[in-house]
Design a protein around this motif. Structure first.
Motif, PDB file in Angstrom:
ATOM      1  N   LEU A  36     -21.809  19.009  -2.669  1.00 27.97           N
ATOM      2  CA  LEU A  36     -22.012  19.892  -3.807  1.00 27.97           C
ATOM      3  C   LEU A  36     -21.629  21.311  -3.456  1.00 27.97           C
ATOM      4  O   LEU A  36     -21.826  21.750  -2.328  1.00 27.97           O
ATOM      5  CB  LEU A  36     -23.491  19.882  -4.204  1.00 27.97           C
ATOM      6  CG  LEU A  36     -23.992  18.573  -4.801  1.00 27.97           C
ATOM      7  CD1 LEU A  36     -25.493  18.526  -4.727  1.00 27.97           C
ATOM      8  CD2 LEU A  36     -23.538  18.442  -6.234  1.00 27.97           C
TER       9      LEU A  36
ATOM     10  N   SER B 280     -21.306  26.727   3.886  1.00 29.92           N
ATOM     11  CA  SER B 280     -21.100  25.277   3.932  1.00 29.92           C
ATOM     12  C   SER B 280     -21.688  24.637   2.688  1.00 29.92           C
ATOM     13  O   SER B 280     -22.648  25.133   2.117  1.00 29.92           O
ATOM     14  CB  SER B 280     -21.756  24.695   5.180  1.00 29.92           C
ATOM     15  OG  SER B 280     -23.080  25.148   5.270  1.00 29.92           O
TER      16      SER B 280
ATOM     17  N   ARG C 152     -23.537  21.841   0.235  1.00 26.63           N
ATOM     18  CA  ARG C 152     -24.731  21.020   0.344  1.00 26.63           C
ATOM     19  C   ARG C 152     -24.307  19.565   0.327  1.00 26.63           C
ATOM     20  O   ARG C 152     -23.458  19.177  -0.456  1.00 26.63           O
ATOM     21  CB  ARG C 152     -25.613  21.228  -0.871  1.00 26.63           C
ATOM     22  CG  ARG C 152     -26.440  22.441  -0.761  1.00 26.63           C
ATOM     23  CD  ARG C 152     -27.308  22.542  -1.974  1.00 26.63           C
ATOM     24  NE  ARG C 152     -27.457  23.926  -2.278  1.00 26.63           N
ATOM     25  CZ  ARG C 152     -27.796  24.411  -3.450  1.00 26.63           C
ATOM     26  NH1 ARG C 152     -27.986  23.586  -4.444  1.00 26.63           N
ATOM     27  NH2 ARG C 152     -27.919  25.690  -3.630  1.00 26.63           N
ATOM     28  N   ILE C 153     -24.927  18.803   1.167  1.00 23.59           N
ATOM     29  CA  ILE C 153     -24.601  17.375   1.176  1.00 23.59           C
ATOM     30  C   ILE C 153     -25.842  16.591   0.785  1.00 23.59           C
ATOM     31  O   ILE C 153     -26.917  16.773   1.369  1.00 23.59           O
ATOM     32  CB  ILE C 153     -24.191  16.917   2.577  1.00 23.59           C
ATOM     33  CG1 ILE C 153     -23.173  17.864   3.173  1.00 23.59           C
ATOM     34  CG2 ILE C 153     -23.683  15.493   2.539  1.00 23.59           C
ATOM     35  CD1 ILE C 153     -21.829  17.311   3.397  1.00 23.59           C
ATOM     36  N   VAL C 154     -25.689  15.739  -0.178  1.00 20.32           N
ATOM     37  CA  VAL C 154     -26.783  14.852  -0.551  1.00 20.32           C
ATOM     38  C   VAL C 154     -26.314  13.443  -0.269  1.00 20.32           C
ATOM     39  O   VAL C 154     -25.232  13.065  -0.704  1.00 20.32           O
ATOM     40  CB  VAL C 154     -27.095  14.951  -2.056  1.00 20.32           C
ATOM     41  CG1 VAL C 154     -28.347  14.161  -2.379  1.00 20.32           C
ATOM     42  CG2 VAL C 154     -27.237  16.385  -2.480  1.00 20.32           C
ATOM     43  N   THR C 155     -27.105  12.703   0.468  1.00 20.55           N
ATOM     44  CA  THR C 155     -26.715  11.310   0.684  1.00 20.55           C
ATOM     45  C   THR C 155     -27.763  10.402   0.056  1.00 20.55           C
ATOM     46  O   THR C 155     -28.955  10.661   0.114  1.00 20.55           O
ATOM     47  CB  THR C 155     -26.614  10.942   2.176  1.00 20.55           C
ATOM     48  OG1 THR C 155     -27.864  11.253   2.792  1.00 20.55           O
ATOM     49  CG2 THR C 155     -25.510  11.677   2.867  1.00 20.55           C
TER      50      THR C 155
ATOM     51  N   GLU D 290     -31.218  11.905   0.783  1.00 19.29           N
ATOM     52  CA  GLU D 290     -31.425  12.999   1.720  1.00 19.29           C
ATOM     53  C   GLU D 290     -30.503  14.154   1.379  1.00 19.29           C
ATOM     54  O   GLU D 290     -29.318  13.962   1.123  1.00 19.29           O
ATOM     55  CB  GLU D 290     -31.143  12.511   3.139  1.00 19.29           C
ATOM     56  CG  GLU D 290     -31.524  13.529   4.191  1.00 19.29           C
ATOM     57  CD  GLU D 290     -31.693  12.901   5.556  1.00 19.29           C
ATOM     58  OE1 GLU D 290     -31.079  11.843   5.784  1.00 19.29           O
ATOM     59  OE2 GLU D 290     -32.434  13.471   6.372  1.00 19.29           O
ATOM     60  N   LEU D 291     -31.063  15.338   1.389  1.00 17.41           N
ATOM     61  CA  LEU D 291     -30.278  16.509   1.036  1.00 17.41           C
ATOM     62  C   LEU D 291     -30.314  17.484   2.193  1.00 17.41           C
ATOM     63  O   LEU D 291     -31.367  17.722   2.779  1.00 17.41           O
ATOM     64  CB  LEU D 291     -30.910  17.155  -0.195  1.00 17.41           C
ATOM     65  CG  LEU D 291     -30.487  18.566  -0.522  1.00 17.41           C
ATOM     66  CD1 LEU D 291     -29.144  18.547  -1.193  1.00 17.41           C
ATOM     67  CD2 LEU D 291     -31.492  19.207  -1.439  1.00 17.41           C
ATOM     68  N   TRP D 292     -29.160  18.045   2.517  1.00 17.44           N
ATOM     69  CA  TRP D 292     -29.093  19.015   3.605  1.00 17.44           C
ATOM     70  C   TRP D 292     -28.732  20.388   3.070  1.00 17.44           C
ATOM     71  O   TRP D 292     -27.743  20.540   2.350  1.00 17.44           O
ATOM     72  CB  TRP D 292     -28.031  18.593   4.619  1.00 17.44           C
ATOM     73  CG  TRP D 292     -28.446  17.393   5.389  1.00 17.44           C
ATOM     74  CD1 TRP D 292     -28.145  16.101   5.103  1.00 17.44           C
ATOM     75  CD2 TRP D 292     -29.260  17.364   6.570  1.00 17.44           C
ATOM     76  NE1 TRP D 292     -28.715  15.265   6.034  1.00 17.44           N
ATOM     77  CE2 TRP D 292     -29.401  16.012   6.938  1.00 17.44           C
ATOM     78  CE3 TRP D 292     -29.876  18.352   7.350  1.00 17.44           C
ATOM     79  CZ2 TRP D 292     -30.146  15.626   8.061  1.00 17.44           C
ATOM     80  CZ3 TRP D 292     -30.614  17.956   8.464  1.00 17.44           C
ATOM     81  CH2 TRP D 292     -30.743  16.620   8.807  1.00 17.44           C
TER      82      TRP D 292
ATOM     83  N   GLU E  29     -28.504  29.394   3.193  1.00 13.63           N
ATOM     84  CA  GLU E  29     -28.966  29.352   1.795  1.00 13.63           C
ATOM     85  C   GLU E  29     -30.359  29.945   1.686  1.00 13.63           C
ATOM     86  O   GLU E  29     -30.841  30.242   0.599  1.00 13.63           O
ATOM     87  CB  GLU E  29     -29.010  27.905   1.309  1.00 13.63           C
ATOM     88  CG  GLU E  29     -27.654  27.256   1.338  1.00 13.63           C
ATOM     89  CD  GLU E  29     -27.369  26.488   0.074  1.00 13.63           C
ATOM     90  OE1 GLU E  29     -27.525  27.068  -1.013  1.00 13.63           O
ATOM     91  OE2 GLU E  29     -27.005  25.317   0.185  1.00 13.63           O
TER      92      GLU E  29
END
Lengths: 284, 387
Positions: A119, A125, A127-130, B178-180, B185
């Motif tokens: 996203l 960097s 955002r990564i949602v898995t 799961e969100l990173w 941020e």
């Protein structure tokens, strides 16, 4: 067995999400069949499903930027997975403004279809949602259960009225009865009827048009042999019909149904590059 | 506050008007402190006979009903007057609207004991601060029905949020999300790597909605799993605190009964005794909540404090900071009874107001729900059971 695919285009993502949403509304659990160039969402007509079967076919090239698949074996280059489409639908729901969406087959604590969404974010960097969606791998010996159902030898084939209209009619009928009768003839007329002890309601649709089925000459002649005005009818569970109609968010390019009198109703919905077939058995 | 409890506790203090709520399993507590400057006029009134100010609680539903339609309120209401009439046992909320219309609502209130949570953000080893919007965007990926979420740290200083799956057999069927989030941020990150806590999402979402609407950054203070997590919003006129129980780590629970008892502590009481100054008083009141026994109450099983637990508390009562009123029992004697047992907490920090004690005693157990030893009865059931 490997599978990796990537969607980068938002419109494709949106379209794919809508297909998945539609399937999620039709079946709690279904089979995802992956081949080199197509994806199929299949629900086979077991008794547990109430005799409903679903066959939804998509060309992967229309959605995915990258698509790599390695099946169970070289001569059987396909993968069959059992999954809950609602999970996939939820994973895609919040990805609507994603930069990329990658889907891959992984083995975490169990086989999973992992959807990784990248996203945009204000920071450097993304955002990564898995989402790890547990799936079941269907062994090859069971693949025969999931063959494409053949188009039945129908009595009447007719185009459906505008789905939104049909849906609102059926929705109101649902409050009155559990069963609905669909009847149609080769003059482009279709009626939706419900009948209870207290009331009977019929909605008439005219000038719908009948699709030409050039496949079988015999089919045509037998159809011609029929009285054009006689109705083929089938009494089906109204909730199943509503499930199909309610799940349509966009008007399909083509929507038609084939009726085998008192046996089965076969719906075909075509959206540009996606075809959805839905079979509802007739009840006594 | 309505996302947390059914009753709204109001307490006028010299630092402002405090509105508080706690949930039924005592695993979530929130307070909103409006500074006197927030109001056009703020009068605390004279203390009662007992030397304390009146505090009361009203039904959340009734109170909210007065402010039901915000958009129309904004258009029509000029002034709002809230006053407490102890003789009539009524909380009066008067809305002065346009065109000379005055709407007066009389709410019956119940006098109550002080609803205090004891906690200290300074005791929390880790803290994160982020604009509410970032956290709201993060939380949207989780289903609305999700009960618990785990916040953790990962490689590269990234922060992760992950849905918590109860037990192993569920994991084969449940989708894991799961969100990173990257470190940049956040406005401030002070976390030890490898730490994580699991807390309930529902109450957190409530606070997030408020934070987003008021455009305030949200700070999360947390410590070890099992210790409460404190979420704060800071504004010159308003101080907001949300304290949530967190799941304790399965490994540490093997030490139980101490896992949830006051005796399992990172540091011996002595450290805290000297460290009065460093405690950050999160709430305005300075009354010390004391007492060491839970009265019999329909909600909680009767507690028999073990000797190890009760003594330290008694001692600490002696050490109360001079000037604070003598501690008093906090229970109403019925369902809103408060217990003072700490929850995986250092015992008796002397006196401090705002010691977050009892709130979470035993309320958050490890998934398996270990039974505590008889001397440490669970006063609050694992709220996990609700989900």
């Amino acid at each position: 067995m490997r599978f990796r695919a990537k969607i980068v285009d938002l419109a494709c993502l949106n379209h794919f999400s809508r297909v998945v949403n539609t399937v999620a509304r039709l079946a709690k659990t279904c089979t995802l069949r992956l081949t080199a160039d197509k994806l199929y969402f299949i629900l086979s007509d077991k008794v547990a499903n109430g005799g409903i079967s679903v066959w939804c076919e998509l060309c992967q090239g229309n959605f995915f930027d990258e698509f790599q698949m390695e099946g169970v074996a070289a001569e059987h280059n396909e993968i069959y997975l059992e999954l809950v489409p609602e999970n996939l639908s939820r994973a895609l729901k919040t990805a609507q403004n994603a930069k990329t969406v990658k889907i891959k087959l992984t083995n975490k604590h169990c086989p999973c279809l992992t959807v990784a969404v990248e996203l945009p974010s204000l920071s450097s960097s993304s955002r990564i949602v898995t989402h790890d969606i547990p799936v079941g791998v269907i062994p090859r010996r069971l693949w025969n259960d999931f063959r494409e159902p053949s188009v039945p030898d129908f009595d009447v084939s007719i185009y459906l009225p505008v789905l939104k209209t049909m849906k609102s009619v059926v929705e109101r009928m649902k409050n009155l009865s559990n069963y609905i009768v669909i009847e149609a003839n080769l003059c482009g007329e279709m009626n939706l009827k419900i009948e209870t002890d207290l009331v009977s309601v019929t909605t008439h649709f005219r000038d719908l048009g009948n699709p030409p089925w050039a496949s079988d000459d015999e089919c045509q002649s037998s159809a011609r042999g029929r009285d054009l005005e006689s109705m083929a009818e089938a009494r089906i569970d109204i909730k199943k019909l509503l499930q199909l109609l309610a799940g349509q968010q966009v008007n399909p390019t083509k929507a038609l149904c084939n009726i085998v009198s008192r046996r089965i109703v076969h719906f075909i919905l075509l959206h540009e590059d996606v075809s959805l077939q839905y079979f509802i058995p007739a009840l006594a | 506050l309505s996302r947390i409890g059914d009753e709204l506790y109001l307490e006028p203090t010299e630092n402002g008007l405090s509105l508080r709520a706690v949930n039924s399993s005592r695993s979530a507590f929130a307070s909103f402190l409006f500074a006197p400057l927030f109001f056009q006029l703020y009068e605390r009134g004279s203390p009662q006979r007992t030397g304390e100010l009146l505090r009361c609680k009203v039904l959340m539903k009734s109170f909210l009903g007065i402010f039901r339609s915000l958009p129309s309120l904004e258009k029509t209401v000029g002034k709002c007057l809230i006053l407490l009439k102890p003789q009539a046992s009524r909380l009066v909320v008067q809305l002065h609207c346009k065109y000379g219309v005055t709407k007066t609502h009389n709410l019956a209130f119940q006098e109550c004991e002080q609803l205090q949570a004891i906690f200290s953000t300074q005791q929390c080893a880790n803290s994160l601060c982020a604009p509410a919007r970032v956290l709201a965007e993060a939380v949207v990926h989780f289903p609305a029905t999700l009960a618990e979420v785990t916040l953790g740290t990962g490689p590269g200083g990234r922060i992760s949020l992950r849905n918590y799956v109860e037990d192993e057999k569920e994991s084969g069927r449940t989708m894991v999300t799961e969100l990173w989030l990257a470190e940049d941020e956040f406005q401030a990150v002070a976390v030890a790597p490898g730490t994580r806590i699991t807390f309930c999402l529902k109450e957190f979402r409530g606070l997030l909605t408020f934070a987003e609407a008021s455009n305030l950054p949200l700070t999360i203070h947390y410590d070890a799993p099992g210790r409460p997590a404190v979420f704060t919003l800071d504004d010159p006129l308003l101080e907001v605190h949300l304290v949530l129980a967190t799941l304790s780590d399965p490994e540490s629970s093997s030490q139980s009964p101490t896992a949830n008892s006051a005796s399992e502590l990172p540091a011996p009481p002595d450290d805290f005794a000297d460290d009065l100054e460093s405690y950050m008083i999160a709430m305005e009141t300075s009354a010390y909540e004391g007492g060491s026994r839970a009265p019999p109450s329909p909600t909680f099983p009767l507690r028999t404090p073990g000797p190890a637990d009760s003594e330290p508390e008694e001692e600490e009562e002696e050490e109360a900071v001079p000037g604070t009123p003598p501690h008093k029992k906090v229970w109403d004697g019925h369902r809103h009874a408060w217990v003072t047992r700490g929850w995986a907490e250092p015992p008796p920090e002397p006196c401090l107001s705002l010691q977050f004690r009892s709130l979470f005693f035993g309320s958050v157990l490890t998934p398996g729900g270990p039974r505590l030893a008889p001397t440490q009865e669970v006063l609050v059931e694992d709220s996990d059971g609700e989900y």
